[in-house]
Design an enzyme around this catalytic site. Structure first.
Site, short mmCIF file in Angstrom:
data_model
loop_
_atom_site.label_atom_id
_atom_site.label_comp_id
_atom_site.label_asym_id
_atom_site.label_seq_id
_atom_site.Cartn_x
_atom_site.Cartn_y
_atom_site.Cartn_z
N HIS A 7 -10.87 21.43 25.85
CA HIS A 7 -10.79 20.29 24.94
C HIS A 7 -10.10 20.68 23.63
O HIS A 7 -10.61 21.50 22.86
CB HIS A 7 -12.22 19.82 24.65
N ARG A 8 -8.91 20.15 23.42
CA ARG A 8 -8.08 20.50 22.26
C ARG A 8 -7.76 22.00 22.24
O ARG A 8 -7.62 22.61 21.18
CB ARG A 8 -8.73 20.07 20.94
N GLU A 109 -4.02 12.90 25.85
CA GLU A 109 -4.71 11.71 25.37
C GLU A 109 -3.85 11.01 24.33
O GLU A 109 -3.55 11.57 23.28
CB GLU A 109 -6.07 12.04 24.77
#
Length: 245
Positions: A7-8, A109
């Site tokens: 995530h990121r 995203e």
């Protein structure tokens, strides 16, 4: 095998959405990377989560109002730890270059729920195609209308619906929008819906799952990927993981 989507990047140990975080994620065992795409005022695709620059770039103002060269001049690492001083806000192309030639899933995203970036879908699709990464990319967003547009532009690129709260028969909704996957917040996941989604050809990739017990619970539910800040923790669990009956 359950995909480990960082995530990121490796955001627990590096400044989020920076090249050092993406590199580190792969070193820690991630099989995928999740990042946030926005646009500069002059139309460049950049990777940053917040619509404003305050938290992670030490500057005032909105991403949408800043030219690319200004964004590149900002320090996107010092806020996390001084050892990362000088890290820059990456362009999408830098990350595409990093994963090209690797068997790495890339979750892009689109951060276009608050700011309606005109032309973002076309630019993202063009970049993915230009780098030949159609099979490795999943485009996700809380803006589901944007995902429909992406699917119309590029039927070959997978899309995934992001959502926070429980939905009724989310797999039916995904099928209607021609999405390939559901990206629910972890509390919106149930074993029954994961099984039903898979039966309808829809995969489930919950976010953001960091606690080892929660990671195990999600794997027990049969999810196909987990979006996590701690890819190393999940990779270690995968080494000894045996599903419950």
């Amino acid at each position: 095998m359950v995909e480990i989507i960082a995530h990121r990047g490796a955001s627990a140990v590096c400044p989020e959405n920076t090249m050092v975080a993406f590199d580190r994620a792969l070193q820690l065992g991630a099989t995928g990377i999740e990042t946030d795409v926005q646009m500069s005022s002059d139309g460049r695709l950049v990777l940053i989560h917040d619509e404003t620059l305050n938290r992670t770039a030490g500057a005032e103002g909105w991403v949408k109002n800043a030219a690319y060269e200004h964004l590149r001049s900002l320090d996107a690492g010092y806020w996390f730890d001084e050892q990362f001083a000088g890290e820059r806000i990456p362009s999408l192309e830098e990350l595409l270059d990093l994963i090209r030639g690797k068997n790495t899933l890339l979750n892009l995203e689109l951060k276009n729920g608050i700011v309606g970036y005109r032309g973002m879908e076309e630019k993202v699709v063009h970049a993915v195609r230009e780098w030949g990464l159609e099979e490795q990319v999943i485009i996700s967003s809380f803006n589901h209308a944007s995902l429909v547009k992406c699917k119309r532009l590029a039927p070959e690129i997978r899309t995934a619906l992001l959502y926070m709260e429980k939905l009724y028969r989310p797999y039916d909704y995904a099928a209607k929008l021609e999405a390939s996957a559901l990206h629910p917040y972890k509390w919106a996941v149930t074993r029954e819906e994961v099984a039903a989604a898979l039966a309808h050809g829809i995969t489930v990739h919950p976010f953001t799952v960091n606690d080892p017990a929660e990671i195990r619970a999600m794997m027990d539910m049969g999810v196909q990927a987990i979006i996590t800040d701690v890819p190393d923790v999940m990779a270690a669990l995968m080494g000894t993981y045996a599903p419950t009956q």
